[in-house]
Write a protein that holds these residues in place. Structure first.
Motif, PDB file in Angstrom:
ATOM      1  N   THR A  19      -1.125  -1.633   2.648  1.00  0.00           N
ATOM      2  CA  THR A  19      -2.504  -1.714   2.165  1.00  0.00           C
ATOM      3  C   THR A  19      -2.492  -2.004   0.665  1.00  0.00           C
ATOM      4  O   THR A  19      -1.417  -2.013   0.048  1.00  0.00           O
ATOM      5  CB  THR A  19      -3.244  -0.382   2.402  1.00  0.00           C
ATOM      6  N   GLU A  20      -3.677  -2.167   0.093  1.00  0.00           N
ATOM      7  CA  GLU A  20      -3.741  -2.527  -1.332  1.00  0.00           C
ATOM      8  C   GLU A  20      -3.113  -1.449  -2.220  1.00  0.00           C
ATOM      9  O   GLU A  20      -2.361  -1.760  -3.137  1.00  0.00           O
ATOM     10  CB  GLU A  20      -5.201  -2.767  -1.743  1.00  0.00           C
ATOM     11  N   GLU A  21      -3.412  -0.175  -1.933  1.00  0.00           N
ATOM     12  CA  GLU A  21      -2.875   0.872  -2.821  1.00  0.00           C
ATOM     13  C   GLU A  21      -1.358   0.993  -2.661  1.00  0.00           C
ATOM     14  O   GLU A  21      -0.637   1.258  -3.632  1.00  0.00           O
ATOM     15  CB  GLU A  21      -3.565   2.217  -2.590  1.00  0.00           C
ATOM     16  N   GLN A  22      -0.858   0.755  -1.446  1.00  0.00           N
ATOM     17  CA  GLN A  22       0.598   0.770  -1.246  1.00  0.00           C
ATOM     18  C   GLN A  22       1.228  -0.421  -1.966  1.00  0.00           C
ATOM     19  O   GLN A  22       2.290  -0.302  -2.574  1.00  0.00           O
ATOM     20  CB  GLN A  22       0.924   0.715   0.249  1.00  0.00           C
ATOM     21  N   MET A  23       0.516  -1.544  -1.896  1.00  0.00           N
ATOM     22  CA  MET A  23       1.024  -2.750  -2.557  1.00  0.00           C
ATOM     23  C   MET A  23       1.098  -2.532  -4.069  1.00  0.00           C
ATOM     24  O   MET A  23       2.020  -3.016  -4.731  1.00  0.00           O
ATOM     25  CB  MET A  23       0.111  -3.944  -2.231  1.00  0.00           C
ATOM     26  N   MET A  24       0.120  -1.805  -4.624  1.00  0.00           N
ATOM     27  CA  MET A  24       0.129  -1.575  -6.064  1.00  0.00           C
ATOM     28  C   MET A  24       1.339  -0.722  -6.474  1.00  0.00           C
ATOM     29  O   MET A  24       1.891  -0.893  -7.567  1.00  0.00           O
ATOM     30  CB  MET A  24      -1.182  -0.911  -6.514  1.00  0.00           C
ATOM     31  N   VAL A  25       1.752   0.204  -5.584  1.00  0.00           N
ATOM     32  CA  VAL A  25       2.967   0.984  -5.857  1.00  0.00           C
ATOM     33  C   VAL A  25       4.163   0.026  -5.901  1.00  0.00           C
ATOM     34  O   VAL A  25       5.016   0.105  -6.794  1.00  0.00           O
ATOM     35  CB  VAL A  25       3.198   2.078  -4.767  1.00  0.00           C
ATOM     36  N   PHE A  26       4.176  -0.915  -4.959  1.00  0.00           N
ATOM     37  CA  PHE A  26       5.260  -1.907  -4.915  1.00  0.00           C
ATOM     38  C   PHE A  26       5.222  -2.808  -6.159  1.00  0.00           C
ATOM     39  O   PHE A  26       6.257  -3.058  -6.786  1.00  0.00           O
ATOM     40  CB  PHE A  26       5.142  -2.735  -3.625  1.00  0.00           C
ATOM     41  N   VAL A  27       4.014  -3.257  -6.522  1.00  0.00           N
ATOM     42  CA  VAL A  27       3.890  -4.117  -7.716  1.00  0.00           C
ATOM     43  C   VAL A  27       4.374  -3.349  -8.951  1.00  0.00           C
ATOM     44  O   VAL A  27       5.140  -3.875  -9.763  1.00  0.00           O
ATOM     45  CB  VAL A  27       2.429  -4.607  -7.906  1.00  0.00           C
ATOM     46  N   GLY A  28       3.949  -2.081  -9.067  1.00  0.00           N
ATOM     47  CA  GLY A  28       4.402  -1.235 -10.177  1.00  0.00           C
ATOM     48  C   GLY A  28       5.923  -1.139 -10.190  1.00  0.00           C
ATOM     49  O   GLY A  28       6.555  -1.168 -11.253  1.00  0.00           O
TER      50      GLY A  28
END
Lengths: 266, 262
Positions: free
Chosen positions: B58-67
Motif C-alpha cells: 500500500t502507499e504507506e508501506q511503499m513510503m517505508v520502502f522509499v525511505g
C-alpha cells in the motif's frame, strides 16, 4: 562551412572511441530500463485488473519506455560539464583562439551527440516493431521521422538551457549539480518517469507554460503516433519560443561572463 | 583497525574542509539531492493516484520502502560515490601507484578516501524522511525488528557498494573514462522498485546476479511482512558471494594494472 564536417567527424570518433563500453552501456541501459518499467506497470495493471490506464495499454507503455532512455540521450547530448569542466580547468582557452565561433562549435558538438543517439532510436524502434504483428508500416516510419525531428529540435533547446547553466561556471566554480537538477526537472516534469497523462489535471495544465512537456513528452507521443497535428504545431511553436529565450540567455551570459574568465584554470 | 579508524577521521576532516572551499557548490549539491528525494516520493505519490497496490504494498508501506532506499542511497553518496567517480581517473592516469606503495589497503583508500560532506547533510534529510515514513506507518513493530531492519539496510549499502565496484573495476582493462558507472546508475532503478514486481529470469537477475532487489526491498519486506528464513538465507549467501567475487575481480584487476602507461 567546411569545418562543420570535421567537427562532426571528430565528435563521432570520440563517441565511438570506447566501443565495448559504449555498446554495453547503451544496450544495458535501454534494455534494463525497459524491463524494469514494464515490470512496474505490469504489476500496476494487474493490481487494477484493467487493460487500459489513462489511454495506455501495457504494450503501449512498453513502447513508451523503449523510447524514453534513448530519447533522454538525444535530448541531453553531451555529458554534464561539457563546458563548465573546460572553464574550470582552463582548457577553455582554445575556444578563444579557434578561428570559429565558440557558440557554433559547442552547439555542433552537442548536436552531433544528439544526432548519433537519434540514429540509435531509429534502429531500436524499427527493430522492436519488426517483431510486432503490424510490422514496419509507412505511417510508423513517418511518425518515427517526425518524432526524431522534434527530438532534435528539443535537443537544441536543451543545449541552450545547458549552455545557460554551464556558463554560470564563469561565476561559480562548480555547477554540475545545477545541471543534474535541470535534468531531474526535465525528466520528471517532461514525462520520462511516467507519461504525463498520469499527472493530476492541474499539474498538466500548469506544465504547458514550461518547456518540459515539449522536450520529452511531445517527441515521444509524436514517435508513437499519439500526438495530434495541433499538438505538434503548438509544441513546435513553444519549442521555438523557448529556444530563442534560452539562446538569448546563453548569449548574454557569455557576453558578460567572458571578461571574468582568467584563462589559467583552477 | 585503530590505525584505519584514525586514518578515516583524517579523511573526514580533509573532506569537510575541502567541501567548504566551494560553498555555493556545497549548497547546490544539497539542493540537488533534495530534488532527487522529492522526485522519488512524488513518483510513487502520483502512481498511487491510479492504484491501491504496487508490488503488493500500500502507499504507506511503499513510503517505508522509499525511505529505505533513499537512506541507502544517501549513505552510498556520502561514503562511496565520490570515490567511485574518481576511480577511473586514478587508474587511467596512473595515480593508483601512490595508493599501492602506501602501508594501507589500496581498496580501503580508493573506496573511502573522499567523504562527501554535502551528501552527509542529505543523509540527515533522508534519515528524517525514513523516520517520518516509520511514524506514519500504521503497522506495529518492535525495537528489535527496527534494529534488524536497519542492519539489513546497512547490508544493503554493502551490496550496493560491491555492485558499484564490480561496474567500475573493468576500467583496469578497458581504460575508459567512466567504466560502466553510467550503466550502474541505470540499473540502480531496480533498487527503487519493490522486488515482487520482478518475475521469472528478471527476478533471478535482480536477486542473484545483480542483486539490486536485495538492497532495500528485502529489508523493507522483512519489516512489513515479517521474517522469512528463506529470504534471510538468500540475502546472506548473496552478500557473502558478492564480496568474494568483488575481491577476486579486484585482485585480478590489480595484477593487470600497468601503472601510468596503462
Amino acid at each position: 562551412m567546411n569545418w562543420w564536417r570535421h567537427v562532426v567527424a571528430n565528435e563521432l570518433r570520440k563517441i565511438l572511441a570506447f566501443r565495448s563500453d559504449f555498446w554495453v552501456t547503451f544496450l544495458g541501459q535501454t534494455i534494463i530500463q525497459v524491463l524494469i518499467a514494464r515490470a512496474l506497470w505490469q504489476s500496476i495493471f494487474d493490481a487494477n485488473g484493467t487493460k487500459v490506464m489513462e489511454g495506455f495499454t501495457l504494450p503501449m507503455m512498453t513502447l513508451y519506455y523503449i523510447i524514453v532512455p534513448v530519447g533522454n540521450k538525444i535530448l541531453t547530448g553531451e555529458n554534464v560539464g561539457f563546458l563548465a569542466r573546460e572553464i574550470y580547468d582552463g582548457s577553455f582557452n582554445r575556444y578563444l583562439i579557434y578561428p570559429i565561433s565558440f557558440f557554433q562549435y559547442k552547439t555542433l558538438t552537442y548536436l552531433t551527440h544528439s544526432f548519433f543517439f537519434a540514429l540509435q532510436l531509429v534502429l531500436i524502434y524499427l527493430l522492436f516493431n519488426l517483431f510486432q504483428p503490424d510490422g514496419v508500416t509507412l505511417t510508423l516510419l513517418l511518425n518515427l521521422l517526425s518524432g526524431v525531428a522534434i527530438f532534435l529540435v528539443a535537443s537544441y533547446v536543451f543545449c541552450m538551457i545547458a549552455m545557460s547553466i554551464e556558463l554560470l561556471s564563469l561565476w561559480a566554480d562548480n555547477i554540475w549539480s545545477l545541471m543534474v537538477m535541470a535534468r531531474f526537472f526535465v525528466y520528471f516534469f517532461g514525462g520520462s518517469y511516467m507519461p504525463l497523462n498520469f499527472f493530476p489535471d492541474w499539474a498538466v495544465s500548469a506544465l504547458q507554460y514550461t518547456p518540459f512537456p515539449y522536450l520529452v513528452s511531445l517527441p515521444i507521443r509524436t514517435t508513437m503516433g499519439l500526438a495530434s497535428s495541433t499538438e505538434i504545431q503548438v509544441g513546435l511553436v513553444s519549442l521555438l519560443v523557448w529556444s530563442i529565450l534560452f539562446h538569448l540567455t546563453a548569449r548574454s551570459l557569455w557576453s558578460k561572463g567572458e571578461y571574468r574568465y582568467n584563462g589559467v584554470g583552477i | 583497525m585503530k590505525r584505519y579508524l584514525r586514518l578515516y577521521l583524517h579523511f573526514l576532516q580533509f573532506s569537510f574542509s575541502r567541501a567548504m572551499e566551494f560553498r555555493l557548490d556545497f549548497f547546490f549539491r544539497i539542493m540537488m539531492d533534495i530534488i532527487y528525494y522529492v522526485v522519488n516520493i512524488l513518483l510513487f505519490k502520483i502512481l498511487f493516484l491510479h492504484t491501491d497496490l504496487i508490488g503488493g504494498w500500500t502507499e504507506e508501506q511503499m513510503m517505508v520502502f522509499v525511505g529505505s532506499y533513499l537512506l541507502v542511497d544517501s549513505i552510498n553518496m556520502t561514503i562511496f560515490a565520490t570515490n567511485m567517480w574518481w576511480f577511473p581517473t586514478y587508474i587511467n592516469r596512473g595515480d593508483l601507484d601512490y595508493y599501492l606503495i602506501r602501508p594501507v589497503s589500496p581498496l580501503f583508500f580508493l573506496s573511502l578516501r573522499e567523504f562527501s560532506a554535502n551528501s552527509f547533510m542529505n543523509l540527515i534529510l533522508a534519515f528524517a524522511f525514513f523516520v517520518y515514513a516509520l511514524v506514519a506507518y500504521s503497522g506495529t513493530f518492535t525495537i528489535v525488528e527496527l534494529i534488524n531492519f536497519l542492519l539489513l539496510l546497512l547490508n544493503g549499502t554493502f551490496i550496493y557498494y560491491c555492485i558499484q565496484m564490480l561496474m567500475v573495476l573493468p576500467v583496469f582493462w578497458t581504460h575508459s573514462s567512466r567504466g560502466f558507472i553510467d550503466l550502474f546508475y541505470s540499473l540502480g532503478i531496480a533498487m527503487e522498485r519493490p522486488d515482487k514486481i520482478f518475475k521469472g529470469w528478471l527476478r533471478i537477475l535482480f536477486t542473484v546476479f545483480l542483486p539490486f532487489a536485495l538492497i532495500a526491498s528485502y529489508p523493507a519486506k522483512y519489516f512489513i511482512e515479517g521474517l522469512n528464513l528463506n529470504d534471510l538465507l538468500h540475502l546472506t549467501l548473496v552478500s557473502v558471494g558478492l564480496w568474494i567475487v568483488m575481491l577476486f575481480v579486484w585482485k585480478k584487476a590489480l595484477r593487470s594494472y600497468s601503472s601510468a602507461s596503462s
